[in-house]
Structures are given as structure tokens and as C-alpha cells.
Design a protein around this motif. Structure first.
Motif, PDB file in Angstrom:
ATOM      1  N   VAL A   1       1.002  -1.112  -0.022  1.00  0.00           N
ATOM      2  CA  VAL A   1       0.001  -0.026  -0.031  1.00  0.00           C
ATOM      3  C   VAL A   1       0.833   1.316  -0.024  1.00  0.00           C
ATOM      4  CG1 VAL A   1      -1.828   1.258   1.513  1.00  0.00           C
ATOM      5  CG2 VAL A   1      -1.764  -1.345   1.370  1.00  0.00           C
ATOM      6  N   SER A   2       0.642   2.135  -0.633  1.00  0.00           N
ATOM      7  CA  SER A   2       1.258   3.386  -0.990  1.00  0.00           C
ATOM      8  C   SER A   2       1.479   4.181   0.426  1.00  0.00           C
ATOM      9  CB  SER A   2       0.782   4.448  -2.177  1.00  0.00           C
ATOM     10  OG  SER A   2      -0.490   4.796  -1.596  1.00  0.00           O
ATOM     11  N   TRP A   3       2.467   4.989   0.622  1.00  0.00           N
ATOM     12  CA  TRP A   3       2.282   5.748   1.728  1.00  0.00           C
ATOM     13  C   TRP A   3       1.558   6.809   2.005  1.00  0.00           C
ATOM     14  CZ3 TRP A   3       4.605   5.074   6.356  1.00  0.00           C
ATOM     15  CH2 TRP A   3       4.924   6.087   7.202  1.00  0.00           C
ATOM     16  N   ASP A   4       1.002   7.414   0.610  1.00  0.00           N
ATOM     17  CA  ASP A   4      -0.229   8.450   0.796  1.00  0.00           C
ATOM     18  C   ASP A   4      -1.433   7.828   1.446  1.00  0.00           C
ATOM     19  OD1 ASP A   4       1.537  10.524  -0.181  1.00  0.00           O
ATOM     20  OD2 ASP A   4       1.063   9.955  -2.323  1.00  0.00           O
ATOM     21  N   GLN A   5      -1.728   6.623   0.778  1.00  0.00           N
ATOM     22  CA  GLN A   5      -2.675   5.772   1.323  1.00  0.00           C
ATOM     23  C   GLN A   5      -2.766   5.538   2.830  1.00  0.00           C
ATOM     24  OE1 GLN A   5      -5.578   4.390  -0.646  1.00  0.00           O
ATOM     25  NE2 GLN A   5      -6.540   3.931   1.307  1.00  0.00           N
ATOM     26  N   ILE A   6      -1.447   5.135   3.456  1.00  0.00           N
ATOM     27  CA  ILE A   6      -1.260   4.850   4.795  1.00  0.00           C
ATOM     28  C   ILE A   6      -1.325   6.005   5.707  1.00  0.00           C
ATOM     29  CG2 ILE A   6       0.612   4.063   6.453  1.00  0.00           C
ATOM     30  CD1 ILE A   6       1.406   2.362   4.396  1.00  0.00           C
ATOM     31  N   CYS A   7      -1.037   7.101   5.205  1.00  0.00           N
ATOM     32  CA  CYS A   7      -1.169   8.460   6.155  1.00  0.00           C
ATOM     33  C   CYS A   7      -2.625   9.025   5.870  1.00  0.00           C
ATOM     34  CB  CYS A   7      -0.131   9.361   5.410  1.00  0.00           C
ATOM     35  SG  CYS A   7       1.564   9.104   5.803  1.00  0.00           S
ATOM     36  N   MET A   8      -3.599   8.306   5.301  1.00  0.00           N
ATOM     37  CA  MET A   8      -5.067   8.955   5.292  1.00  0.00           C
ATOM     38  C   MET A   8      -5.467   8.317   6.575  1.00  0.00           C
ATOM     39  SD  MET A   8      -6.366   8.337   1.501  1.00  0.00           S
ATOM     40  CE  MET A   8      -5.792   9.047   0.230  1.00  0.00           C
ATOM     41  N   SER A   9      -6.761   8.854   7.156  1.00  0.00           N
ATOM     42  CA  SER A   9      -7.072   8.432   8.426  1.00  0.00           C
ATOM     43  C   SER A   9      -7.890   6.902   8.205  1.00  0.00           C
ATOM     44  CB  SER A   9      -8.191   9.609   9.031  1.00  0.00           C
ATOM     45  OG  SER A   9      -9.340   9.569   7.822  1.00  0.00           O
ATOM     46  N   LYS A  10      -8.435   6.168   9.197  1.00  0.00           N
ATOM     47  CA  LYS A  10      -8.932   4.893   8.947  1.00  0.00           C
ATOM     48  C   LYS A  10     -10.358   5.256   8.641  1.00  0.00           C
ATOM     49  CE  LYS A  10      -6.555   2.480  12.803  1.00  0.00           C
ATOM     50  NZ  LYS A  10      -7.054   1.570  14.088  1.00  0.00           N
ATOM     51  N   GLU A  11     -10.965   6.376   8.710  1.00  0.00           N
ATOM     52  CA  GLU A  11     -12.470   6.489   8.007  1.00  0.00           C
ATOM     53  C   GLU A  11     -12.281   6.794   6.235  1.00  0.00           C
ATOM     54  OE1 GLU A  11     -11.033   8.080  10.466  1.00  0.00           O
ATOM     55  OE2 GLU A  11     -12.510   8.134  12.157  1.00  0.00           O
ATOM     56  N   GLN A  12     -10.813   7.037   5.995  1.00  0.00           N
ATOM     57  CA  GLN A  12     -10.822   7.178   4.397  1.00  0.00           C
ATOM     58  C   GLN A  12      -9.793   6.199   3.878  1.00  0.00           C
ATOM     59  OE1 GLN A  12      -8.465  10.794   5.169  1.00  0.00           O
ATOM     60  NE2 GLN A  12     -10.334  12.055   4.780  1.00  0.00           N
ATOM     61  N   GLY A  13      -9.602   4.849   4.817  1.00  0.00           N
ATOM     62  CA  GLY A  13      -9.236   3.667   4.185  1.00  0.00           C
ATOM     63  C   GLY A  13      -7.738   3.768   4.543  1.00  0.00           C
ATOM     64  N   GLY A  14      -7.124   4.672   5.191  1.00  0.00           N
ATOM     65  CA  GLY A  14      -5.838   4.547   5.553  1.00  0.00           C
ATOM     66  C   GLY A  14      -5.323   4.095   7.057  1.00  0.00           C
ATOM     67  N   LEU A  15      -4.369   4.081   7.493  1.00  0.00           N
ATOM     68  CA  LEU A  15      -3.996   3.864   8.872  1.00  0.00           C
ATOM     69  C   LEU A  15      -3.898   4.888   9.918  1.00  0.00           C
ATOM     70  CD1 LEU A  15      -1.196   0.979   7.771  1.00  0.00           C
ATOM     71  CD2 LEU A  15      -3.477   0.619   8.495  1.00  0.00           C
ATOM     72  N   GLY A  16      -3.972   6.133   9.541  1.00  0.00           N
ATOM     73  CA  GLY A  16      -3.868   6.997  10.412  1.00  0.00           C
ATOM     74  C   GLY A  16      -2.412   7.422  10.786  1.00  0.00           C
ATOM     75  N   VAL A  17      -1.202   7.314  10.299  1.00  0.00           N
ATOM     76  CA  VAL A  17      -0.048   7.585  10.198  1.00  0.00           C
ATOM     77  C   VAL A  17       0.086   9.096   9.911  1.00  0.00           C
ATOM     78  CG1 VAL A  17       2.360   7.029   9.759  1.00  0.00           C
ATOM     79  CG2 VAL A  17       0.771   5.087   9.985  1.00  0.00           C
ATOM     80  N   ARG A  18       0.788   9.910  10.601  1.00  0.00           N
ATOM     81  CA  ARG A  18       0.941  11.229  10.384  1.00  0.00           C
ATOM     82  C   ARG A  18       2.021  11.409   9.350  1.00  0.00           C
ATOM     83  NH1 ARG A  18       1.411  12.177  16.462  1.00  0.00           N
ATOM     84  NH2 ARG A  18      -0.496  12.380  17.127  1.00  0.00           N
TER      85      ARG A  18
END
Length: 368
Positions: free
Chosen positions: A62-79
Motif C-alpha cells: 500500500v502506498s505511503w499516501d494511502q497509509i497516511c490517510m485516516s482510518k475513515e478514509q481507508g488508511g492507517l492514520g500515520v501522521r
């Protein structure tokens, strides 16, 4: 931390959020971090999450841009470090305006003054029945700033103030309740920088379920995005492989086939549905399964077991698939069914080694 916790993706994610992202926090709260340094730290976090360790050979699914999204947006919430740095420094700007009598502010004003920059001093004055704003700029407006000045004046004259209203500084940000917080400023920066395409709403509550082990929740998240390394995904990455399902040996392996349409997986699905006495039509995709598996019709008493059953069923299928591919070990469908019920019992009750009577009562309560 134990080695097996670090080796799991869930354990690595916990370490990134609690340790790796927190190490530069103090520095970023008082200094501007170089973009190159922030990118290097984020690259280390990304490599660590996927088990790279600098040696290569691990796919970043998974791309870093996706990972940095919030969980509500399909990411992991990493800052994002650069944006988080701005949010931390923004706290000082807010305190500079709010804490006018603090010693640190008076020292800054005495040394540097407040006439630099583009600060605006505005006062509302009354001329008969008409209220006007006396806006005093502390430097001349540049040509490219005229539009911003027009927006400022439009904002001021759109304000509706009562006669007895006292001036107050309010942080206008959703969920902040008028009080400045670093998290609310960071959220506003993220929303301003990110552009989301499509209208598909990510079902984060169906993925991140309380009671699910972190490694299993991370796996379900990866599978929901279609990024786990099934044979069809490996072929897309350039591998030359024979595409066939190692569970049924009949058709090509894809995420939807492996977890839903495969004959072995279907037997396990039918077991879960039969235990809960549900009528279930086999969906076409894993996303639809997560969308429909809400547990509203199984009753409050059995809802937790119903929701957790989906997570472990997906995890069990993936473990069995990997055992057959990498170790050549194939378990019978009876063994898989027994394993499904045993682990589901331990997840729901928190007991690792159930006795026979307690396990029997648990299964009977699911059926009733």
C-alpha cells in the motif's frame, strides 16, 4: 517487545505510531524540519512497516499516501511529518495571540517587535446606523495580494455582531469546540492537501473491529484494498506463474475467488451461516461481504461472535492457503472447521484453552 509482535504488521504499525512517529515530535514543536529529513524518516517507517529492513525483497503493498490517510478514509492514520510539523508550530502562533501577558511573549515582542509580516489590526467603528471596519495594514499590499485583501474585507463585512458581543478569539475548526488543538489543525491541513477521487465510502468500522488481533485487522484492511499477494496480483507485478487456486485446484486464484467462491472456502462460510441460522446469499466480492456483515439480525447476544467470525474466517483461509503454497501441508475441511470454532471461542471469551463443557455451551449459545 516480543519478536513475534514486531514481526507482525499489526505490531509494526503500533511501533510506528507510538515510537517512530513520536521521536521527532519535540524537535518539530520548536523547529521547522527539513523536507528531505521528513521524507527520509517516512521512508524508514514505510520500509519498517512492510518488513524491508533495508535488504529489499519485500513488497510495499500500500502506498505511503494511502497509509497516511485516516482510518475513515481507508488508511492507517500515520501522521505526515511535514504537516504535523506545521500543526505543532501553529500552536505557538495561536498562543502568541492568545497569551498576551505571558513573559515569553513579552520577550519575543521586545526583541523582534510585532510590526513585521502582514499582521492586520482592525477595529469596528460606528457611523450613525452604519458599522464600518477600520482596517490598518502594517505594510503596503502587493499586487498579487489584492484578491486576499478583498476576501478579508468581504469576510469582515459578512460578520453579524450584536450590541453586547465581546471580542473573543475562536478556533473555527470542526470538532474543536472553538479551542485550538494540534490534532484539529493537523486534520485541517490534511484535508486541504489531500484530494480524494471517487465516491466510494470506505467501510472502516467493518475492518477495525474491537477484539480482533492487530495482525488480523491489518490483514483484513490490506485484503479490503485488494493488495494481498494472491497469484493474480503477483502476475501483475511481473512474476511468471501458473494461476490456479491451491485450495480447490480448479480455477485461477484471485482475492474474491480465494475468500468467497472457492469450494473449500464456501464450506467454511456455510458452517458459519448454519451455526447462526442465517440465510445468506454468496456475494460477488469481498468488499460486499464487509459491507453486509453487520450482525444486525443475529441478536445483541451473538453479535460479537458473528462479527469476529468473519475476521477469523478470512485469516484462517489465508493461513491455510500459505501452508499449502510454502510448506506443502494441507489440512482437511474437518480440521479447518474445528479450528474455526475453537479460535472464535478464544476471541469472544478471552480464554485460550477452553474445557469441553464450556466450548460446547459456547457453540450451543451461538446456535440458539
Amino acid at each position: 517487545m516480543a519478536t513475534n509482535s514486531i514481526s507482525s504488521k499489526g505490531g509494526r504499525l503500533t511501533l510506528i505510531k507510538s515510537v517512530l512517529s513520536s521521536i521527532p515530535t519535540y524537535f518539530m514543536s520548536v523547529h521547522v524540519i527539513l523536507v528531505s529529513v521528513a521524507r527520509r524518516i517516512e521512508q524508514l517507517q514505510w520500509d519498517f512497516l512492510w518488513g524491508d529492513g533495508g535488504a529489499g525483497g519485500h513488497y510495499h503493498l500500500v502506498s505511503w499516501d494511502q497509509i497516511c490517510m485516516s482510518k475513515e478514509q481507508g488508511g492507517l492514520g500515520v501522521r505526515r511529518l511535514v504537516l504535523f510539523n506545521l500543526a505543532l508550530l501553529g500552536k505557538w502562533l495561536w498562543r502568541f495571540v492568545e497569551e498576551r501577558e505571558r513573559l515569553w511573549r513579552r520577550v519575543v515582542v521586545a526583541k523582534f517587535g510585532v510590526d513585521r509580516g502582514v499582521l492586520v489590526s482592525a477595529m469596528r467603528v460606528e457611523e450613525g446606523q452604519l458599522r464600518v471596519w477600520n482596517v490598518q495594514l502594517r505594510r503596503d499590499v502587493q499586487d498579487w495580494e489584492l484578491d486576499q485583501l478583498v476576501d478579508l474585507l468581504g469576510f469582515l463585512y459578512d460578520l453579524h455582531l450584536g450590541q453586547a458581543d465581546n471580542d473573543a478569539l475562536v478556533w473555527d475548526c470542526p470538532r474543536a469546540k472553538g479551542i485550538f488543538t494540534v490534532s484539529s489543525f493537523y486534520g485541517a491541513l490534511v484535508e486541504d492537501k489531500c484530494v480524494f477521487h471517487g465516491t466510494l465510502v470506505y467501510l472502516w468500522k467493518s475492518v477495525w473491529v474491537p477484539g480482533t488481533p492487530s495482525k488480523v485487522a491489518f490483514f483484513v484492511w490490506t485484503a479490503s484494498l485488494g493488495r494481498i499477494l494472491t497469484i493474480d496480483n503477483l502476475i501483475r507485478r511481473g512474476h511468471i506463474l501458473v494461476n490456479w487456486c491451491c485450495l480447490c485446484g480448479q480455477v485461477a486464484e484471485s482475492i474474491d475467488h480465494l475468500f468467497i467462491h472457492c469450494s473449500v472456502s464456501s464450506r467454511l462460510w456455510m458452517l458459519v451461516v448454519a451455526i447462526f441460522a442465517m440465510v445468506w446469499v454468496q456475494p460477488g466480492s469481498l468488499f460486499v461481504v464487509l459491507q453486509s456483515w453487520v450482525g444486525g439480525s443475529v441478536g445483541k447476544r451473538r453479535r460479537k461472535a458473528w462479527i469476529l467470525a468473519l475476521r477469523y474466517l478470512l485469516w484462517l483461509i489465508w493461513l491455510e492457503r500459505n501452508r499449502r503454497v510454502f510448506h506443502g501441508v494441507a489440512h482437511s475441511i474437518t480440521w479447518l472447521e474445528r479450528c474455526l470454532l475453537t479460535v472464535l471461542y478464544s476471541w469472544v471469551t478471552g480464554l485460550v484453552d477452553p474445557d469441553v463443557l464450556a466450548f460446547t455451551d459456547f457453540v450451543e449459545n451461538l446456535i440458539c
